[in-house]
Design a protein around this motif. Structure first.
Motif, PDB file in Angstrom:
ATOM      1  N   SER A 191       0.831  -1.202   0.000  1.00  0.00           N
ATOM      2  CA  SER A 191       0.000   0.000   0.000  1.00  0.00           C
ATOM      3  C   SER A 191       0.869   1.257   0.000  1.00  0.00           C
ATOM      4  N   ALA A 192       0.217   2.379  -0.313  1.00  0.00           N
ATOM      5  CA  ALA A 192       0.912   3.666  -0.334  1.00  0.00           C
ATOM      6  C   ALA A 192      -0.107   4.776  -0.084  1.00  0.00           C
ATOM      7  N   PHE A 193       0.396   5.937   0.350  1.00  0.00           N
ATOM      8  CA  PHE A 193      -0.451   7.112   0.535  1.00  0.00           C
ATOM      9  C   PHE A 193      -0.049   8.177  -0.476  1.00  0.00           C
ATOM     10  N   LEU A 194      -1.050   8.872  -1.027  1.00  0.00           N
ATOM     11  CA  LEU A 194      -0.767  10.018  -1.897  1.00  0.00           C
ATOM     12  C   LEU A 194      -1.219  11.280  -1.166  1.00  0.00           C
ATOM     13  N   ASP A 195      -0.258  12.173  -0.889  1.00  0.00           N
ATOM     14  CA  ASP A 195      -0.559  13.441  -0.225  1.00  0.00           C
ATOM     15  C   ASP A 195      -1.080  14.423  -1.269  1.00  0.00           C
ATOM     16  N   LEU A 196      -2.381  14.695  -1.230  1.00  0.00           N
ATOM     17  CA  LEU A 196      -3.001  15.544  -2.259  1.00  0.00           C
ATOM     18  C   LEU A 196      -2.556  16.997  -2.142  1.00  0.00           C
ATOM     19  N   THR A 197      -2.120  17.417  -0.941  1.00  0.00           N
ATOM     20  CA  THR A 197      -1.692  18.819  -0.768  1.00  0.00           C
ATOM     21  C   THR A 197      -0.365  19.070  -1.493  1.00  0.00           C
ATOM     22  N   SER A 198       0.333  18.013  -1.881  1.00  0.00           N
ATOM     23  CA  SER A 198       1.611  18.193  -2.588  1.00  0.00           C
ATOM     24  C   SER A 198       1.391  18.445  -4.081  1.00  0.00           C
TER      25      SER A 198
ATOM     26  N   ASP B 210       2.637  13.238 -12.954  1.00  0.00           N
ATOM     27  CA  ASP B 210       2.933  11.804 -12.884  1.00  0.00           C
ATOM     28  C   ASP B 210       3.575  11.503 -11.543  1.00  0.00           C
ATOM     29  N   VAL B 211       3.031  10.511 -10.855  1.00  0.00           N
ATOM     30  CA  VAL B 211       3.493  10.183  -9.498  1.00  0.00           C
ATOM     31  C   VAL B 211       3.896   8.713  -9.453  1.00  0.00           C
ATOM     32  N   THR B 212       5.041   8.422  -8.863  1.00  0.00           N
ATOM     33  CA  THR B 212       5.447   7.034  -8.616  1.00  0.00           C
ATOM     34  C   THR B 212       5.473   6.810  -7.106  1.00  0.00           C
ATOM     35  N   LEU B 213       4.705   5.850  -6.650  1.00  0.00           N
ATOM     36  CA  LEU B 213       4.607   5.566  -5.217  1.00  0.00           C
ATOM     37  C   LEU B 213       5.183   4.187  -4.919  1.00  0.00           C
TER      38      LEU B 213
ATOM     39  N   TYR C 270       6.071  -5.087   7.500  1.00  0.00           N
ATOM     40  CA  TYR C 270       7.460  -5.318   7.062  1.00  0.00           C
ATOM     41  C   TYR C 270       7.958  -4.080   6.319  1.00  0.00           C
ATOM     42  N   PRO C 271       8.228  -2.989   7.053  1.00  0.00           N
ATOM     43  CA  PRO C 271       8.531  -1.709   6.400  1.00  0.00           C
ATOM     44  C   PRO C 271       9.776  -1.741   5.510  1.00  0.00           C
ATOM     45  N   ASP C 272      10.669  -2.703   5.726  1.00  0.00           N
ATOM     46  CA  ASP C 272      11.913  -2.723   4.943  1.00  0.00           C
ATOM     47  C   ASP C 272      11.771  -3.471   3.618  1.00  0.00           C
ATOM     48  N   HIS C 273      10.684  -4.197   3.434  1.00  0.00           N
ATOM     49  CA  HIS C 273      10.546  -5.004   2.215  1.00  0.00           C
ATOM     50  C   HIS C 273      10.236  -4.131   1.000  1.00  0.00           C
ATOM     51  N   ASP C 274      10.891  -4.448  -0.127  1.00  0.00           N
ATOM     52  CA  ASP C 274      10.612  -3.739  -1.386  1.00  0.00           C
ATOM     53  C   ASP C 274       9.483  -4.483  -2.100  1.00  0.00           C
ATOM     54  N   LEU C 275       8.323  -3.847  -2.230  1.00  0.00           N
ATOM     55  CA  LEU C 275       7.148  -4.519  -2.790  1.00  0.00           C
ATOM     56  C   LEU C 275       6.769  -3.962  -4.162  1.00  0.00           C
ATOM     57  N   GLY C 276       7.721  -3.263  -4.801  1.00  0.00           N
ATOM     58  CA  GLY C 276       7.428  -2.688  -6.114  1.00  0.00           C
ATOM     59  C   GLY C 276       6.820  -1.303  -6.000  1.00  0.00           C
ATOM     60  N   SER C 277       6.353  -0.786  -7.119  1.00  0.00           N
ATOM     61  CA  SER C 277       5.801   0.575  -7.114  1.00  0.00           C
ATOM     62  C   SER C 277       4.607   0.659  -8.050  1.00  0.00           C
ATOM     63  N   ILE C 278       3.871   1.756  -7.907  1.00  0.00           N
ATOM     64  CA  ILE C 278       2.679   1.985  -8.721  1.00  0.00           C
ATOM     65  C   ILE C 278       2.770   3.388  -9.318  1.00  0.00           C
ATOM     66  N   LEU C 279       2.409   3.532 -10.586  1.00  0.00           N
ATOM     67  CA  LEU C 279       2.515   4.815 -11.291  1.00  0.00           C
ATOM     68  C   LEU C 279       1.120   5.362 -11.561  1.00  0.00           C
ATOM     69  N   LEU C 280       0.924   6.624 -11.182  1.00  0.00           N
ATOM     70  CA  LEU C 280      -0.360   7.298 -11.395  1.00  0.00           C
ATOM     71  C   LEU C 280      -0.133   8.600 -12.140  1.00  0.00           C
ATOM     72  N   SER C 281      -1.141   9.013 -12.875  1.00  0.00           N
ATOM     73  CA  SER C 281      -1.144  10.361 -13.437  1.00  0.00           C
ATOM     74  C   SER C 281      -2.334  11.070 -12.800  1.00  0.00           C
ATOM     75  N   VAL C 282      -2.076  12.151 -12.052  1.00  0.00           N
ATOM     76  CA  VAL C 282      -3.114  12.754 -11.210  1.00  0.00           C
ATOM     77  C   VAL C 282      -3.344  14.214 -11.603  1.00  0.00           C
ATOM     78  N   LEU C 283      -4.613  14.592 -11.678  1.00  0.00           N
ATOM     79  CA  LEU C 283      -4.969  15.987 -11.935  1.00  0.00           C
ATOM     80  C   LEU C 283      -5.930  16.434 -10.841  1.00  0.00           C
TER      81      LEU C 283
END
Length: 209
Positions: A63-70, A78-81, A88-101
């Motif tokens: 999971s990930a959070f997107l801070d809309l105030t940013s 384009d945002v990569t999260l 397990y905060p240290d595990h690399d679980l990949g990323s997700i790409l969004l385009s936000v308006l």
């Protein structure tokens, strides 16, 4: 060695959008658009990725959070999260790409007009629910080919939303085990058209029923 990922978006603990499921893929491409009304931009958008499991509980991928105030107003970003698991905060679980308006509500109409016409109906109203259709199998389908068999696949349509199953070659009793998610816009639902076809290479596919 693969997953069947789909994504849930939540605001204030409420699910506001769910993507379709992409089967057997660790690098899924969704290309889906959603128009989400936001009351409080200080509330982050919570994004959760799951692996769909037929008949079982879906696995949490990250999971990930997107801070809309940013985000800058009226500017497509384009945002990569990076996906994380709180346990397990240290595990690399990949990323997700969004385009936000992010656009003020009164300007939403102008933004909508720039979208393709076929998307207009979907963007102009928020959906009210999801219909999950699981295509399990076909039985004793009609033989459409000279070998006494068919290469069946199924098409689903609800309004502008269309899905096509995989093709199961040379069988009259195909096993699909696929899931398709439709978004409901009307309170009363709607009609899902289901058609079955026989795949023919180099010529028009035959209609089975």
């Amino acid at each position: 060695g693969t997953s069947d990922p789909y994504v849930k978006f939540k605001l204030g603990g409420k699910e506001v959008f769910r993507s379709k499921t992409i089967h057997k893929n660790l690098n899924p491409v969704w290309e889906e658009k959603a128009c989400i009304l936001i009351d409080n931009p200080r509330e982050p958008l919570y994004i959760k990725v799951f692996d769909y499991d037929f008949g079982l509980q879906d696995d949490f991928i990250g999971s990930a959070f997107l801070d809309l105030t940013s985000l800058e107003l009226n500017r497509q970003t384009d945002v990569t999260l990076s996906l994380k698991d709180p346990h397990y905060p240290d595990h690399d679980l990949g990323s997700i790409l969004l385009s936000v308006l992010l656009a003020p509500r009164e300007e939403q109409r102008e933004v909508t007009q720039s979208l393709r016409l076929s998307d207009l109906h979907r963007k102009s109203q928020l959906w009210r629910g999801i219909v999950s259709v699981t295509l399990i199998e076909g039985r004793e389908l009609k033989a459409m080919d000279s070998n006494g068999l068919s290469d069946p696949y199924v098409k689903f349509r609800l309004g502008h939303q269309k899905y096509k199953s995989k093709i199961v070659p040379k069988t009259l009793n195909p096993q699909w085990r696929e899931q398709f998610d439709f978004h409901l816009y009307e309170e009363r639902g709607g009609i899902i058209d289901i058609t079955v076809w026989d795949k023919d290479a180099g010529k028009k596919d035959d209609f089975i029923g």
